[in-house]
Design a protein around this motif. Structure first.
Motif, PDB file in Angstrom:
ATOM      1  N   ALA A  70      10.841   0.148   3.887  1.00 50.50           N
ATOM      2  CA  ALA A  70      11.293  -0.492   5.128  1.00 50.50           C
ATOM      3  C   ALA A  70      11.668   0.530   6.195  1.00 50.50           C
ATOM      4  O   ALA A  70      11.671   0.217   7.391  1.00 50.50           O
ATOM      5  CB  ALA A  70      12.488  -1.408   4.842  1.00 50.50           C
ATOM      6  N   LEU A  71      11.987   1.761   5.786  1.00 49.99           N
ATOM      7  CA  LEU A  71      12.300   2.802   6.759  1.00 49.99           C
ATOM      8  C   LEU A  71      11.073   3.209   7.565  1.00 49.99           C
ATOM      9  O   LEU A  71      11.204   3.877   8.596  1.00 49.99           O
ATOM     10  CB  LEU A  71      12.875   4.031   6.051  1.00 49.99           C
ATOM     11  CG  LEU A  71      14.215   3.833   5.331  1.00 49.99           C
ATOM     12  CD1 LEU A  71      14.586   5.094   4.566  1.00 49.99           C
ATOM     13  CD2 LEU A  71      15.311   3.472   6.320  1.00 49.99           C
ATOM     14  N   GLY A  72       9.900   2.816   7.110  1.00 51.60           N
ATOM     15  CA  GLY A  72       8.680   3.177   7.806  1.00 51.60           C
ATOM     16  C   GLY A  72       8.591   2.618   9.211  1.00 51.60           C
ATOM     17  O   GLY A  72       7.875   3.174  10.048  1.00 51.60           O
ATOM     18  N   PHE A 114       0.961   8.501   6.337  1.00 52.85           N
ATOM     19  CA  PHE A 114       1.107   9.804   5.702  1.00 52.85           C
ATOM     20  C   PHE A 114       2.571  10.214   5.642  1.00 52.85           C
ATOM     21  O   PHE A 114       3.059  10.687   4.608  1.00 52.85           O
ATOM     22  CB  PHE A 114       0.295  10.849   6.474  1.00 52.85           C
ATOM     23  CG  PHE A 114       0.467  12.254   5.959  1.00 52.85           C
ATOM     24  CD1 PHE A 114      -0.250  12.698   4.864  1.00 52.85           C
ATOM     25  CD2 PHE A 114       1.352  13.123   6.574  1.00 52.85           C
ATOM     26  CE1 PHE A 114      -0.100  13.993   4.393  1.00 52.85           C
ATOM     27  CE2 PHE A 114       1.522  14.423   6.107  1.00 52.85           C
ATOM     28  CZ  PHE A 114       0.791  14.857   5.020  1.00 52.85           C
ATOM     29  N   ALA A 115       3.304  10.041   6.741  1.00 53.45           N
ATOM     30  CA  ALA A 115       4.714  10.429   6.780  1.00 53.45           C
ATOM     31  C   ALA A 115       5.538   9.597   5.805  1.00 53.45           C
ATOM     32  O   ALA A 115       6.410  10.121   5.104  1.00 53.45           O
ATOM     33  CB  ALA A 115       5.256  10.278   8.202  1.00 53.45           C
ATOM     34  N   VAL A 116       5.264   8.302   5.754  1.00 57.74           N
ATOM     35  CA  VAL A 116       6.018   7.414   4.868  1.00 57.74           C
ATOM     36  C   VAL A 116       5.745   7.754   3.408  1.00 57.74           C
ATOM     37  O   VAL A 116       6.673   7.920   2.597  1.00 57.74           O
ATOM     38  CB  VAL A 116       5.681   5.941   5.160  1.00 57.74           C
ATOM     39  CG1 VAL A 116       6.281   5.027   4.093  1.00 57.74           C
ATOM     40  CG2 VAL A 116       6.193   5.532   6.538  1.00 57.74           C
ATOM     41  N   VAL A 117       4.470   7.882   3.042  1.00 58.32           N
ATOM     42  CA  VAL A 117       4.113   8.133   1.642  1.00 58.32           C
ATOM     43  C   VAL A 117       4.605   9.507   1.197  1.00 58.32           C
ATOM     44  O   VAL A 117       5.140   9.653   0.080  1.00 58.32           O
ATOM     45  CB  VAL A 117       2.588   8.018   1.456  1.00 58.32           C
ATOM     46  CG1 VAL A 117       2.176   8.492   0.070  1.00 58.32           C
ATOM     47  CG2 VAL A 117       2.142   6.578   1.660  1.00 58.32           C
ATOM     48  N   LEU A 118       4.459  10.514   2.051  1.00 58.98           N
ATOM     49  CA  LEU A 118       4.904  11.851   1.667  1.00 58.98           C
ATOM     50  C   LEU A 118       6.422  11.897   1.498  1.00 58.98           C
ATOM     51  O   LEU A 118       6.938  12.516   0.558  1.00 58.98           O
ATOM     52  CB  LEU A 118       4.460  12.869   2.719  1.00 58.98           C
ATOM     53  CG  LEU A 118       4.704  14.343   2.373  1.00 58.98           C
ATOM     54  CD1 LEU A 118       4.049  14.706   1.049  1.00 58.98           C
ATOM     55  CD2 LEU A 118       4.188  15.242   3.489  1.00 58.98           C
ATOM     56  N   GLY A 119       7.149  11.224   2.393  1.00 61.52           N
ATOM     57  CA  GLY A 119       8.600  11.175   2.249  1.00 61.52           C
ATOM     58  C   GLY A 119       9.025  10.455   0.978  1.00 61.52           C
ATOM     59  O   GLY A 119       9.897  10.930   0.245  1.00 61.52           O
ATOM     60  N   LYS A 165       0.834  -1.210   0.000  1.00 63.67           N
ATOM     61  CA  LYS A 165       0.000   0.000   0.000  1.00 63.67           C
ATOM     62  C   LYS A 165       0.865   1.255   0.000  1.00 63.67           C
ATOM     63  O   LYS A 165       0.642   2.180  -0.794  1.00 63.67           O
ATOM     64  CB  LYS A 165      -0.911  -0.012   1.225  1.00 63.67           C
ATOM     65  CG  LYS A 165      -1.817   1.201   1.325  1.00 63.67           C
ATOM     66  CD  LYS A 165      -2.696   1.115   2.566  1.00 63.67           C
ATOM     67  CE  LYS A 165      -3.595   2.343   2.690  1.00 63.67           C
ATOM     68  NZ  LYS A 165      -4.453   2.264   3.915  1.00 63.67           N
ATOM     69  N   ALA A 166       1.861   1.293   0.893  1.00 58.30           N
ATOM     70  CA  ALA A 166       2.756   2.449   0.935  1.00 58.30           C
ATOM     71  C   ALA A 166       3.528   2.589  -0.370  1.00 58.30           C
ATOM     72  O   ALA A 166       3.713   3.702  -0.878  1.00 58.30           O
ATOM     73  CB  ALA A 166       3.720   2.321   2.122  1.00 58.30           C
ATOM     74  N   LEU A 169      13.240  13.115   6.158  1.00 55.55           N
ATOM     75  CA  LEU A 169      11.933  13.588   5.714  1.00 55.55           C
ATOM     76  C   LEU A 169      10.811  12.908   6.485  1.00 55.55           C
ATOM     77  O   LEU A 169       9.852  13.564   6.927  1.00 55.55           O
ATOM     78  CB  LEU A 169      11.768  13.327   4.215  1.00 55.55           C
ATOM     79  CG  LEU A 169      12.586  14.193   3.256  1.00 55.55           C
ATOM     80  CD1 LEU A 169      12.364  13.742   1.817  1.00 55.55           C
ATOM     81  CD2 LEU A 169      12.222  15.658   3.408  1.00 55.55           C
ATOM     82  N   MET A 170      10.920  11.596   6.656  1.00 55.80           N
ATOM     83  CA  MET A 170       9.886  10.875   7.400  1.00 55.80           C
ATOM     84  C   MET A 170       9.810  11.363   8.838  1.00 55.80           C
ATOM     85  O   MET A 170       8.710  11.539   9.390  1.00 55.80           O
ATOM     86  CB  MET A 170      10.166   9.372   7.357  1.00 55.80           C
ATOM     87  CG  MET A 170       9.981   8.735   5.995  1.00 55.80           C
ATOM     88  SD  MET A 170      10.232   6.937   6.053  1.00 55.80           S
ATOM     89  CE  MET A 170       9.999   6.506   4.343  1.00 55.80           C
TER      90      MET A 170
END
Length: 294
Positions: free
Chosen positions: A208-210, A136-141, A71-72, A117-118
């Motif tokens: 994976a950084l998420g 939101f943070a993961v996708v925006l980054g 999804k991300a 960024l995340m």
């Protein structure tokens, strides 16, 4: 074939290269064997360390974590492509202020590490009164960082097209925006498709950084399972399973890139960009070309 930078190796040089290759393979094989031996010696392949895979709830949670990763990736990939296309067109604009603004945005987000960024979006935005979430943070980054890279890839692809493409469009009375989004950008996307998918492989791995911002993706769940004492804290087995899943997904994307490249070469509509391959255009993009012919 000899060139300015490369001389064709002779028989002795080829023999040395073969020896070096064999020695390198042996060293790598020895390192892998040593790691496997240490895992076996420490009991990482014992049945108790792997019995967690037998539980239906664990399998269901693992599938949910994989879907969260996909999804991300899907959201980040679509938004990054749109971001890259828009800002690539902006960097090729005739208006200096548009070109300057897009250049600043692309270079700014391309220079900031994705993890920072995340962190900024997940921990920084709430201090400004903006509600956020791990997704939101993961996708925006992912969007801003990979979109900036793709913007340079698109720009290199557009600049590699024959000038006759744009000249013919202008001769038909098209405006600059129509020429860019109707004529040039679709051809650039077609020519750069393998390189775009290669960047999407990087985006997939970056999800994976998420886990560092508590997004429940695959690596987050692998870390959770690895910390469970009921299963003997199988951190190594859970990491191996997560790595195998990541490898499988990346191989699928790579296979898609290979298929699309072969199909593109067979297509009668293929535009010869004059570059040897997509890697040449990627190198031009990451090398920071300035301006454009339009």
């Amino acid at each position: 074939m000899s060139t300015v930078l490369f001389d064709t190796p002779g028989p002795k040089a080829r023999m040395r290269h073969r020896i070096y290759a064999v020695l390198g393979i042996l060293v790598v094989a020895a390192l892998i064997a040593f790691v496997i031996y240490r895992f076996i010696d420490s009991g990482q392949f014992s049945g108790r360390k792997w019995e967690w895979l037998q539980y239906s709830q664990v399998q269901s949670d693992l599938a949910t974590a994989v879907l969260a990763t996909v999804k991300a990736f899907a959201l980040g990939a679509v938004l990054a492509i749109v971001f890259g296309a828009v800002f690539a067109a902006g960097r090729l604009s005739d208006h200096a202020w548009v070109r300057g603004f897009c250049t600043f945005i692309v270079e700014f987000f391309r220079a900031i590490p994705l993890l920072i960024l995340m962190f900024l979006f997940y921990y920084g935005l709430p201090t400004l009164g903006v509600d956020t979430s791990p997704l939101f943070a993961v996708v925006l980054g992912l969007t801003l960082y990979n979109g900036s890279v793709l913007a340079e890839v698109f720009r290199a692809g557009i600049q590699s097209l024959p000038k006759g493409q744009s000249e013919a469009a202008y001769a038909l009375g098209m405006r600059k925006t129509q020429v860019m989004f109707t004529v040039l950008l679709p051809q650039a996307l077609r020519a750069m498709l393998p390189t775009i998918i290669s960047q999407l492989v990087v985006l997939l791995k970056d999800t994976a950084l998420g886990f560092l911002v508590t997004y429940p993706e695959l690596l987050y769940y692998a870390r959770y399972i690895g910390s469970q004492g009921d299963f003997g804290r199988p951190i190594v087995p859970s990491t191996i399973v997560a790595a195998a899943i990541y490898i499988a997904m990346c191989l699928l994307l790579t296979a898609l890139a290979t298929y699309l490249e072969r199909r593109n070469r067979r297509s009668k509509k293929h535009i010869d960009t004059g570059a040897k391959d997509a890697a040449d255009l990627t190198a031009a993009a990451t090398g920071g070309l300035r301006g454009g012919p339009f």
